[in-house]
Every structure is written in C-alpha cells, then in structure tokens.
Design a protein around this motif. Structure first.
Motif, PDB file in Angstrom:
ATOM      1  N   SER A 100      17.447  95.793  -1.696  1.00  0.00           N
ATOM      2  CA  SER A 100      17.356  94.401  -1.229  1.00  0.00           C
ATOM      3  C   SER A 100      15.927  94.060  -0.806  1.00  0.00           C
ATOM      4  O   SER A 100      15.466  92.931  -1.003  1.00  0.00           O
ATOM      5  CB  SER A 100      18.323  94.135  -0.065  1.00  0.00           C
ATOM      6  OG  SER A 100      17.832  94.672   1.159  1.00  0.00           O
TER       7      SER A 100
ATOM      8  N   PRO B  30      25.010  91.836  -1.315  1.00  0.00           N
ATOM      9  CA  PRO B  30      24.977  90.475  -0.734  1.00  0.00           C
ATOM     10  C   PRO B  30      24.845  90.450   0.791  1.00  0.00           C
ATOM     11  O   PRO B  30      24.510  89.416   1.354  1.00  0.00           O
ATOM     12  CB  PRO B  30      26.326  89.877  -1.176  1.00  0.00           C
ATOM     13  CG  PRO B  30      26.704  90.651  -2.381  1.00  0.00           C
ATOM     14  CD  PRO B  30      26.207  92.039  -2.143  1.00  0.00           C
ATOM     15  N   GLN B  31      25.112  91.572   1.466  1.00  0.00           N
ATOM     16  CA  GLN B  31      24.889  91.637   2.921  1.00  0.00           C
ATOM     17  C   GLN B  31      23.412  91.652   3.265  1.00  0.00           C
ATOM     18  O   GLN B  31      23.020  91.349   4.381  1.00  0.00           O
ATOM     19  CB  GLN B  31      25.460  92.944   3.484  1.00  0.00           C
ATOM     20  CG  GLN B  31      26.920  92.942   3.799  1.00  0.00           C
ATOM     21  CD  GLN B  31      27.327  94.328   4.305  1.00  0.00           C
ATOM     22  OE1 GLN B  31      26.660  94.926   5.125  1.00  0.00           O
ATOM     23  NE2 GLN B  31      28.427  94.828   3.776  1.00  0.00           N
ATOM     24  N   TYR B  32      22.589  92.114   2.312  1.00  0.00           N
ATOM     25  CA  TYR B  32      21.185  92.358   2.622  1.00  0.00           C
ATOM     26  C   TYR B  32      20.219  91.472   1.828  1.00  0.00           C
ATOM     27  O   TYR B  32      19.155  91.118   2.329  1.00  0.00           O
ATOM     28  CB  TYR B  32      20.828  93.822   2.351  1.00  0.00           C
ATOM     29  CG  TYR B  32      21.566  94.830   3.203  1.00  0.00           C
ATOM     30  CD1 TYR B  32      21.654  94.666   4.590  1.00  0.00           C
ATOM     31  CD2 TYR B  32      22.156  95.949   2.640  1.00  0.00           C
ATOM     32  CE1 TYR B  32      22.310  95.598   5.378  1.00  0.00           C
ATOM     33  CE2 TYR B  32      22.815  96.895   3.430  1.00  0.00           C
ATOM     34  CZ  TYR B  32      22.890  96.713   4.792  1.00  0.00           C
ATOM     35  OH  TYR B  32      23.534  97.637   5.564  1.00  0.00           O
ATOM     36  N   ALA B  33      20.546  91.177   0.576  1.00  0.00           N
ATOM     37  CA  ALA B  33      19.604  90.433  -0.274  1.00  0.00           C
ATOM     38  C   ALA B  33      19.904  88.942  -0.211  1.00  0.00           C
ATOM     39  O   ALA B  33      21.077  88.547  -0.170  1.00  0.00           O
ATOM     40  CB  ALA B  33      19.701  90.930  -1.713  1.00  0.00           C
ATOM     41  N   LEU B  34      18.873  88.119  -0.189  1.00  0.00           N
ATOM     42  CA  LEU B  34      19.069  86.666  -0.229  1.00  0.00           C
ATOM     43  C   LEU B  34      19.836  86.297  -1.485  1.00  0.00           C
ATOM     44  O   LEU B  34      19.562  86.822  -2.565  1.00  0.00           O
ATOM     45  CB  LEU B  34      17.710  85.964  -0.264  1.00  0.00           C
ATOM     46  CG  LEU B  34      17.016  85.702   1.065  1.00  0.00           C
ATOM     47  CD1 LEU B  34      15.772  84.875   0.830  1.00  0.00           C
ATOM     48  CD2 LEU B  34      17.927  84.983   2.055  1.00  0.00           C
TER      49      LEU B  34
ATOM     50  N   LEU C 261      20.274  98.542   0.861  1.00  0.00           N
ATOM     51  CA  LEU C 261      19.247  98.049   1.784  1.00  0.00           C
ATOM     52  C   LEU C 261      17.848  98.183   1.163  1.00  0.00           C
ATOM     53  O   LEU C 261      17.056  97.230   1.165  1.00  0.00           O
ATOM     54  CB  LEU C 261      19.334  98.810   3.118  1.00  0.00           C
ATOM     55  CG  LEU C 261      18.390  98.350   4.232  1.00  0.00           C
ATOM     56  CD1 LEU C 261      18.577  96.877   4.556  1.00  0.00           C
ATOM     57  CD2 LEU C 261      18.598  99.191   5.497  1.00  0.00           C
TER      58      LEU C 261
ATOM     59  N   ALA D  60      19.628  83.866  -3.449  1.00  0.00           N
ATOM     60  CA  ALA D  60      18.787  83.404  -4.561  1.00  0.00           C
ATOM     61  C   ALA D  60      18.292  84.563  -5.415  1.00  0.00           C
ATOM     62  O   ALA D  60      18.112  84.422  -6.628  1.00  0.00           O
ATOM     63  CB  ALA D  60      17.592  82.606  -4.030  1.00  0.00           C
ATOM     64  N   THR D  61      18.097  85.738  -4.783  1.00  0.00           N
ATOM     65  CA  THR D  61      17.578  86.876  -5.546  1.00  0.00           C
ATOM     66  C   THR D  61      18.691  87.579  -6.331  1.00  0.00           C
ATOM     67  O   THR D  61      18.415  88.379  -7.226  1.00  0.00           O
ATOM     68  CB  THR D  61      16.916  87.927  -4.625  1.00  0.00           C
ATOM     69  OG1 THR D  61      17.921  88.546  -3.816  1.00  0.00           O
ATOM     70  CG2 THR D  61      15.870  87.284  -3.718  1.00  0.00           C
TER      71      THR D  61
ATOM     72  N   ASP E 186      21.133  85.805  -7.854  1.00  0.00           N
ATOM     73  CA  ASP E 186      21.580  84.843  -8.859  1.00  0.00           C
ATOM     74  C   ASP E 186      21.135  85.301 -10.255  1.00  0.00           C
ATOM     75  O   ASP E 186      19.950  85.280 -10.572  1.00  0.00           O
ATOM     76  CB  ASP E 186      20.961  83.478  -8.507  1.00  0.00           C
ATOM     77  CG  ASP E 186      21.493  82.377  -9.398  1.00  0.00           C
ATOM     78  OD1 ASP E 186      22.482  82.610 -10.114  1.00  0.00           O
ATOM     79  OD2 ASP E 186      20.894  81.283  -9.396  1.00  0.00           O
TER      80      ASP E 186
ATOM     81  N   ASN F  11      14.014  90.868  -2.334  1.00  0.00           N
ATOM     82  CA  ASN F  11      13.479  89.769  -1.525  1.00  0.00           C
ATOM     83  C   ASN F  11      11.970  89.624  -1.694  1.00  0.00           C
ATOM     84  O   ASN F  11      11.431  88.523  -1.561  1.00  0.00           O
ATOM     85  CB  ASN F  11      13.818  89.986  -0.047  1.00  0.00           C
ATOM     86  CG  ASN F  11      15.286  89.715   0.262  1.00  0.00           C
ATOM     87  OD1 ASN F  11      16.000  89.137  -0.549  1.00  0.00           O
ATOM     88  ND2 ASN F  11      15.739  90.133   1.424  1.00  0.00           N
TER      89      ASN F  11
END
Lengths: 318, 318
Positions: free
Chosen positions: A248, A281-285, A245, A287-288, A290, A252
């Motif tokens: 993330s 992946p539950q918390y970060a977009l 968390l 795109a970030t 990738d 972001n």
C-alpha cells in the motif's frame, strides 16, 4: 536480426544469456560467481563464457548490439556499482567499463531488482504496462519501480528499497541494522524467524515435529497452513497483512497500474495473494486500487537475463 | 519575451499570475473560487481576470505561449480533473479544454501539490535538482515527486499521496476513512487533534488556559514548545518522529536528492526540522541519506502560480 546480451550477476551464480528484439532467448548459461577470486577474475570468466556461447550458437558477433547486466546492489548512471552488500568487491566499481573492454560492445548496468522489473516488463507479467511496481520477496525484499515507462533510480541508485520501510517502529531487528523493516517481517527469512520463534512456545502445531529435525522454512509454513494448521495460518495471515501494508505504501506513493510479485514467497500463489488483495483496501487509497492488477511474476529465474538485455535495448533507444 | 500563465485553483481562493521564462512574476492576482456557482462560472471568472490583468500590464497577448493550472485533486494526462474531494464539481472534468476555449492558448493541468513541487523546482528551494520529494504539511499532507526531472503521476494521477501511508495500523481515524494515516497524526489538523485531546487530561500545560478560550491550533503547540512547555514539547517530539517515519518511506522508495517541506507546519522551521533530521537515520537507509538535503519551501503561497506556469513551459518542452 539484432541481439542483446544479458548478464545476471548473483552472489553465488551468474546467469548469462542472449536475446533477440522479440524477446526470444537464444541461449542461456550459468557460471559460479566465485567473487572471492576478485572482480577481474569474475568479469573475465563471465565474458569468456558469453563469447563461447555466442560461438557455439553460430551468432555473428557483429549482430550483437549491446550488453546489459544486473548487479546485486545500487547502480549509478547505468555504469557504476555503488557498492555490494554481499560481495567482497570495492565500492564505485566501473563494471560497465570493464565489460565493454572485454566484449567490445556498449554495456549498461542496473540494480538486480530493477533489472528483474525490466524483464517482467519486456516479456513477463508486466508486458505492456508503463507504471509498474515489481516486488521480489525472497531472502530479502526489494522493488523495482517503473513510472511512465522509465525505471526510477533516484540520486544514488537506491530507489525501490521497499524492504526497508519501517512498518513496525521498534520492531524486529533487520539485517540493515534498523528495527521493524518490512523485510524483517515479510521476507522468507522473516517468516522463518517468526515460525521458529513461535514454535518455541507453541507445541500443538504440525510444524513442531518438523522443527525437531530441522529449522522451519517459509515453504513449510505455507504447506502447513494449506493443510489447516492453526499456527501456520496465523503466521500466513500476519504475512498477508504486512505485505498489504508494504504494498500500500508503494501504491500511495507511485500509483502503479500493476503490481508484480516475484521471489520464493510469491510462489505461495493465490493462497497468499487472495488474502493480500482482501486486506489492501484497509491501507491503500481507493484511487490507487481502481483498476489495479496484482500478478505473480512469470519469468522466474530468467527475469534477470531478459531484463538485462532489455536494459541495453532501452538505453540505446531501441 | 515569452510569457506563461499560471493558475492555482483552491477551495476558497484562486490565484492567477503571469511569468516569463526567467521566473519573473509579471503580475499576480486572486479571486474567490466560489465553486458553488458551478465550474463554468468559476472558469469564466478566472479567465476574465487573467485577460484583464494582461491588458492592465500592457502584455502583448501573442507573447503568451501557454497556461498551466494546479487543481485540488488528481489529474490525468495533464488535461482532465479526475475528481475533487472538496469542490461540488463533476468527476472527469476536462478543465484544460475549458480554459483553452476561453483563453485560446494551450493549457495543461496537474494536481496542486505536483504543481507546487514544480514551482519550487523552477524558482524555489528545489531549483537545479532532478530528484525531488516535496511535502506540503498543512491541513492535510500531500507530496509531489520528481524523478529524473519528471513528475511521477501514476496511472490515475494519484501518485504522491504520502499523507495516506498508514503509519499506525488501527490508529487514529483519518479523513480518508482509513485508520492511522501519516496525515491523521502529522498534519496541522493532527497536531491540533492530539493537543486538544491530551489537554482533556493534562492540566499543567500552559496551553490549558488557552484552551478555555478557544481550540488549540498547531502554531500554539509550537509556540508553547519553544517556550519550554513540557506537554507541547512531547507533542512536537512525536510530530518529528512521525515526520521522520513518513519522509523515510519516501526516501527509501524514490531516493531523492532533496526533500522540500512546505505548508503551515513547516513554518515551525529549524526547531522542528532539526529534530526530524536527528531521527531520520533510525528509519531511512543510510544510502538514501548520503548527501541528502532537507529544506524549507521558499515560494510560500506563490509556489502554485510559479509551478503552473512552469508546468506549461515543460509540457511544451521549453
């Protein structure tokens, strides 16, 4: 060859080293900070130790271009210590001026976590990257952020205070006086507080016997978890969740290419890191995430010396 | 006099303007984006409208130095649109190349919120500042971050995604697919979702009668709160709390000198802002609040044109 001095001023010990422009460590030494004797005394002893080592190593003093120093607190304009949380020294201390007077070389200072980040960028896990989030997870949690090759310092040098993001409103008390900070939960201190608290009511964990002898430390929790202890695994799973968390939020906001995790907690290695990566992946977009790399720091206790020397290098545009 | 074109590409309308280096708006016009006709068609119409206005205003085309454009999505290297969430156009669109071909001037693009931030920095609420956090709170929530005078873009142009910080793990579903995002709670859409949901069970609020006629909008909630409605005030108090928490994460990570709040929700003005300022010290480190200014955006819908022109100016080092 050109050389740059690196000073890593800590609450207990101060590390002092010299590097060349190829990131070769020429020497490193350490003295007690003994801050209680006053900042003039500490600066004197740091500078004398530096000059002594230069002499012993037969380095021509003229080949030393500049000095960098990492300090435990925010820094302004690479020159002034805004204040120290853990040293009995005055605010707005002109540390760069003090060192320049003693060593007769240009000096630049920055916050210790920023300097560690520069060190990992110069010669460690973040070498070759321009967008970096480096998080030190030890007694507390702090971050250094490099964006487009430049450290983000902010108006008062207080950028990178990721440890004080409030992740749990009205949550556990933090040393900063707020409730629910990332650091209160996910630092080594946080893990220890949670473990010692939960062991008051849990008597089946293998940590229970150990706690009769001494307070549980973060490393004990990771060791017990690796050995299959249920309570320890629950604590580690929560730790991974808080780390994911907190990280993330950094992803972001500044979208780094690489996250470098250092400090004592990061020594838990892939056992912890793999859990964090799974939750992210539950918390970060997306795109970030990738192409994002997440790595352990590689310079350990020397990161501060490397980074301080690199700070001086980059400030002089070398 | 030198002139810079500014294009603000939106999902529905695209604004097109021309500025001089003193931030005087020479002209501004607007066309329907009509993205469904394809990106070639839209770019053609934008460029034709621009040239037509230049002609009408008797501007010598040679005095126009460059063009900037804000786009609704992340941008890479000031040239490429990584992807569009709300336009049916392909990923990795070389928008700067397309506009350069049509207008025969250097073109630079960036994410629309970054461009709004540049606009407020050029001629609005953030004029004269070098460390800026600009948050647009409308249908969604996005931020532009300027550190040391430079926009922070990150590896994939995805920096500033403050709206997708997860403030409430396992909380309300967000448009991004995650749960508990800042945007899910604190955007105009979030306020509307919360109000319409709470009015299912609250029948004493003045909003209850209105809801029989139509869905409640964020502005209705602020209006009712200002008139003393209890439920509306509870919703606004929660809104202020989420805003303070989200903003505090930005403060702790990048330590700006000024926070600029724009978008429809910010139009609630001091009624909302005063509550946010009161809560902030619970969440943000005191060092980040020292001397911090929090302001409403001043350029409104024109911020994108100003910022796009300023993007072109700064990229050319003017």
């Amino acid at each position: 060859m050109k050389y740059y001095g690196g000073i890593d001023l800590g609450g207990t010990n101060t590390k002092i080293g010299l590097l060349d422009t190829n990131a070769n460590l020429i020497f490193s030494t350490s003295i007690k900070t003994e801050a209680i004797k006053g900042f003039e005394d500490t600066v004197d002893r740091i500078c004398n130790a530096f000059k002594e080592e230069v002499r012993k190593n037969n380095i021509n003093y003229d080949d030393i271009i500049a000095i960098g120093a990492g300090i435990p607190g925010p820094a302004l304009d690479k020159r002034v210590c805004v204040g120290f949380a853990n040293l009995p020294w005055p605010n707005d201390l002109k540390m760069a001026d003090l060192i320049e007077e003693k060593l007769n070389k240009p000096c630049f200072i920055d916050n210790d976590v920023n300097v560690i980040t520069l060190g990992e960028n110069f010669a460690g896990a973040a070498k070759g990257y321009k967008d970096i989030l480096c998080i030190a997870i030890g007694t507390g949690i702090g971050a250094g952020i490099i964006s487009g090759g430049k450290i983000i310092s902010g108006k008062k040098g207080a950028a990178g205070e990721i440890g004080h993001l409030v992740l749990v409103p009205n949550g556990m008390l933090c040393g900063c006086g707020h409730n629910g900070c990332f650091e209160a939960y996910a630092s080594a201190t946080g893990i220890e507080r949670i473990a010692n608290s939960e062991l008051v009511v849990n008597r089946t964990s293998s940590l229970h016997e150990l706690k009769k002898v001494r307070n549980i430390e973060a490393k004990d929790v990771f060791d017990a978890a690796k050995n299959g202890d249920i309570l320890a695994n629950q604590i580690v799973d929560k730790e991974a969740d808080y780390l994911a968390l907190g990280i993330s939020h950094g992803l972001n906001l500044v979208n780094p290419s690489v996250v470098v995790l250092g400090g004592g907690v990061a020594l838990a290695g892939d056992f912890l890191l793999d859990k964090v990566k799974k939750i992210l992946p539950q918390y970060a977009l997306s795109a970030t995430l990738d192409g994002l790399e997440i790595k352990g720091a590689t310079l350990g206790n020397d990161a501060g010396i490397y980074g301080a020397a690199y700070l001086a290098m980059t400030e002089l545009g070398e």
